[in-house]
Design an enzyme around this catalytic site. Structure first.
Site, PDB file in Angstrom:
ATOM      1  CG  ASP A 126      -4.217   7.328  -7.984  1.00 38.81           C
ATOM      2  OD1 ASP A 126      -4.332   6.116  -7.738  1.00 38.81           O
ATOM      3  OD2 ASP A 126      -3.820   8.152  -7.132  1.00 38.81           O
ATOM      4  CG  HIS A 135      -0.151  10.088  -8.069  1.00 40.34           C
ATOM      5  ND1 HIS A 135       1.052  10.146  -7.413  1.00 40.34           N
ATOM      6  CD2 HIS A 135      -0.755   8.945  -7.643  1.00 40.34           C
ATOM      7  CE1 HIS A 135       1.182   9.087  -6.637  1.00 40.34           C
ATOM      8  NE2 HIS A 135       0.097   8.345  -6.768  1.00 40.34           N
ATOM      9  CG  HIS A 156       2.520   7.057  -3.805  1.00 38.15           C
ATOM     10  ND1 HIS A 156       1.158   7.094  -3.950  1.00 38.15           N
ATOM     11  CD2 HIS A 156       2.800   7.937  -2.802  1.00 38.15           C
ATOM     12  CE1 HIS A 156       0.641   7.954  -3.075  1.00 38.15           C
ATOM     13  NE2 HIS A 156       1.627   8.480  -2.368  1.00 38.15           N
ATOM     14  CG  HIS A 180      -5.409   1.860  -6.784  1.00 44.26           C
ATOM     15  ND1 HIS A 180      -4.291   1.403  -6.147  1.00 44.26           N
ATOM     16  CD2 HIS A 180      -5.112   3.122  -7.184  1.00 44.26           C
ATOM     17  CE1 HIS A 180      -3.348   2.340  -6.154  1.00 44.26           C
ATOM     18  NE2 HIS A 180      -3.833   3.400  -6.780  1.00 44.26           N
ATOM     19  CG  PHE A 181      -9.707  -2.217 -11.413  1.00 48.66           C
ATOM     20  CD1 PHE A 181     -10.055  -0.885 -11.262  1.00 48.66           C
ATOM     21  CD2 PHE A 181      -9.599  -2.716 -12.717  1.00 48.66           C
ATOM     22  CE1 PHE A 181     -10.291  -0.051 -12.370  1.00 48.66           C
ATOM     23  CE2 PHE A 181      -9.839  -1.897 -13.823  1.00 48.66           C
ATOM     24  CZ  PHE A 181     -10.179  -0.568 -13.652  1.00 48.66           C
ATOM     25  NE  ARG A 182      -9.720   0.398  -3.926  1.00 49.64           N
ATOM     26  CZ  ARG A 182      -8.738   1.199  -3.579  1.00 49.64           C
ATOM     27  NH1 ARG A 182      -7.513   0.741  -3.389  1.00 49.64           N
ATOM     28  NH2 ARG A 182      -8.940   2.483  -3.425  1.00 49.64           N
ATOM     29  CG  HIS A 220     -11.633   4.431  -0.760  1.00 46.36           C
ATOM     30  ND1 HIS A 220     -10.964   3.343  -0.238  1.00 46.36           N
ATOM     31  CD2 HIS A 220     -10.674   5.246  -1.271  1.00 46.36           C
ATOM     32  CE1 HIS A 220      -9.657   3.500  -0.407  1.00 46.36           C
ATOM     33  NE2 HIS A 220      -9.454   4.650  -1.045  1.00 46.36           N
TER      34      HIS A 220
HETATM   35  O1  DOR Z   1      -5.329   8.340  -2.734  1.00 44.49           O
HETATM   36  C1  DOR Z   1      -4.819   7.259  -3.012  1.00 44.49           C
HETATM   37  N1  DOR Z   1      -5.539   6.133  -2.970  1.00 44.49           N
HETATM   38  N2  DOR Z   1      -3.526   7.207  -3.329  1.00 44.49           N
HETATM   39  C2  DOR Z   1      -2.866   6.042  -3.436  1.00 44.49           C
HETATM   40  O2  DOR Z   1      -1.686   6.049  -3.689  1.00 44.49           O
HETATM   41  C3  DOR Z   1      -3.571   4.768  -3.217  1.00 44.49           C
HETATM   42  C4  DOR Z   1      -4.998   4.923  -3.482  1.00 44.49           C
HETATM   43  C5  DOR Z   1      -5.810   3.742  -3.024  1.00 44.49           C
HETATM   44  O3  DOR Z   1      -5.437   2.623  -3.328  1.00 44.49           O
HETATM   45  O4  DOR Z   1      -6.830   3.959  -2.382  1.00 44.49           O
END
Ligand code: DOR
Length: 449
Positions: free
Chosen positions: A307, A234, A180, A63-65, A311
């Site tokens: 994964d 996962h 997921h 996830h590169f946001r 944050h």
């Molecule tokens: O813990 C997680 N964070 N699981 C996910 O499926 C999404 C991910 C996120 O995008 O933060």
């Protein structure tokens, strides 16, 4: 004129069928010759005697946001973290803002990625209740490896919850769907169990093993019904392992991913790291961890995926459960895989299947995943049996922390080539990003109707 743009001289090549000492000749981004190239002319000859040369890892879950949450990560910083960890190709998830659920959103990501990615890229399209009828076309657009399904809500609004819509999603296309698998109705029910002042150690109880088992069981039943292959992401419970094993035995084209964090950490991590240990599906008991680890050793899993879900520390400092779920991991996953080999849990050949070859087989990736003539020169030079302690200063992710800090991993990348270009040299990034959109060899299966 030089025969090659670049020759890597004298490294131990990690090949599909075992190691071999040989030179690698690269031209126009491609491996064009492997062997004794002492007589060859090249614009650049790089001596790598005594070092190993591995194919770059393909991490099929990050996830590169970008767009929408660039304060956590963006395509440049996330792909730089990938590069430092020896990941030369990544597949990015659709829970950005806006979500990647349309052709326009996919095109936007592809144009943002151009010239800014230190690794090659593919962007999943997310299934939603509103785009089901378009999925058959969306999954075949250039730049995407296919359609991701969130059965349980996690970061962002993406969710396809009920069996009826899930069945329609699976019927509307033919490429393997990464899943997921957490059961949304059960997650909703369990939320009420949180104590008055909840601690992150409650996380694996409010997103319990039964929620994962239920969802995996439901999607495997739908996969059998519709004939659509699914890829369970996962895996976090012992219970799912039995289901996946059964599905594979029954000839369903089911594949599964293990993450380093579910293989290595158990619920003790909540005591040490608090909300930094919080992710979905959760890190669980030692019993689940051990079962996943044993399944990996026994060969049940098809791929390792990180994964990577960064944050910021400020966000993680919010009291649980307002704190967001997810931890970074794209930079540490290949060194973790090398640790598995160095400690004798899996062979080097098996590691290459998990990290490089199987991602190509599952998603139909063209020209990547191995060191062979005709393949893209995505290469990692390292010492796979040399341990190092993971230090914060090494991290490239914008989030600036990792649950792996202080752990011992192996084979820190020294040089990395992406499409034949040196992008990491002596452990630091050099030049400009040379990642490209991944190409696929995928023939659509005609619709039944
Ligand atoms: O813990 C997680 N964070 N699981 C996910 O499926 C999404 C991910 C996120 O995008 O933060």
């Amino acid at each position: 004129m030089a025969t090659f743009d670049r020759v890597l001289r004298g490294g131990v090549l990690w090949l599909t069928d075992g190691p071999a000492v040989a030179d690698v000749g690269i031209k126009d981004g491609t491996i064009v010759e492997i062997g004794d190239l002492k007589q060859a002319s090249a614009s650049e000859i790089v001596k790598v005697e005594g070092l190993a040369v591995l194919p770059g890892m393909i991490d099929t879950q990050v996830h590169f946001r970008e767009p929408g949450m660039e304060h956590k990560e963006d395509l440049e910083s996330g792909s730089r973290a990938a590069l430092y960890g020896g990941v030369t190709t990544f597949f990015e998830m659709p829970n950005t803002s806006p979500t990647t659920t349309s052709r326009e959103a996919l095109d936007d990501k592809l144009s943002r990625a151009k010239g800014r990615c230190w690794a090659n890229y593919g962007f999943f399209v997310g299934a939603s209740n509103d785009n089901i009828d378009q999925l058959r076309e969306l999954e075949l657009l250039p730049g995407t490896p296919g359609i991701k399904i969130f059965m349980g809500s996690s970061t962002g609004p993406l969710l396809v919850e009920g069996d009826e819509n899930l069945r329609r999603v699976l019927e509307n296309g033919s490429r393997p769907c990464p899943i997921h698998a957490e059961d949304e109705p059960r997650l909703r029910e369990l939320k009420n169990l949180l104590s008055e002042h909840p601690h992150p150690r409650e996380h694996p109880h409010v997103r319990d093993a039964e929620a994962a088992r239920l969802a995996t069981s439901r999607i495997l039943a739908l996969s059998r019904e519709t004939g659509r292959p699914v890829h369970i992401l996962h895996v976090s419970t012992a219970d799912e392992l039995t289901l996946i094993d059964e599905a594979k035995r029954h000839g369903l084209r089911t594949t599964a991913e293990a993450t380093p964090q579910h293989l290595y950490f158990n619920e003790e991590l909540y005591e040490r790291r608090g909300t930094r240990a919080q992710m979905n599906p959760p890190i669980r008991s030692e019993e689940h961890r051990r079962a996943i680890f044993e399944a990996l050793v026994e060969g049940l899993f098809d791929v390792l995926g990180s994964d990577h879900a960064p944050h910021t520390l400020d966000e993680k400092a919010k009291p649980y459960p307002q704190s967001p779920s997810g931890m970074p991991g794209v930079q540490t996953i290949y060194p973790f895989a090398m640790r598995l080999v160095a400690e004798g849990h899996i062979s080097a050949e098996r590691m290459l299947q998990l990290c490089c070859e199987n991602p190509c087989a599952i998603y139909g990736i063209k020209g990547k995943g191995r060191i062979a003539v005709g393949y893209d020169a995505d290469l990692v030079v390292c010492e796979p049996s040399t341990p190092f302690t993971v230090e914060n200063a090494w991290f490239q992710s914008k989030c600036g922390w990792s649950a792996w800090e202080g752990e011992m991993l192996y084979g820190k990348p020294i040089h990395v080539l992406v499409n034949g270009t040196f992008s990491l040299r002596e452990g630091s990034h050099v030049g400009s990003p040379s990642g490209c959109a991944v190409e696929y060899d995928w023939k659509p299966v005609p619709s039944k109707v």
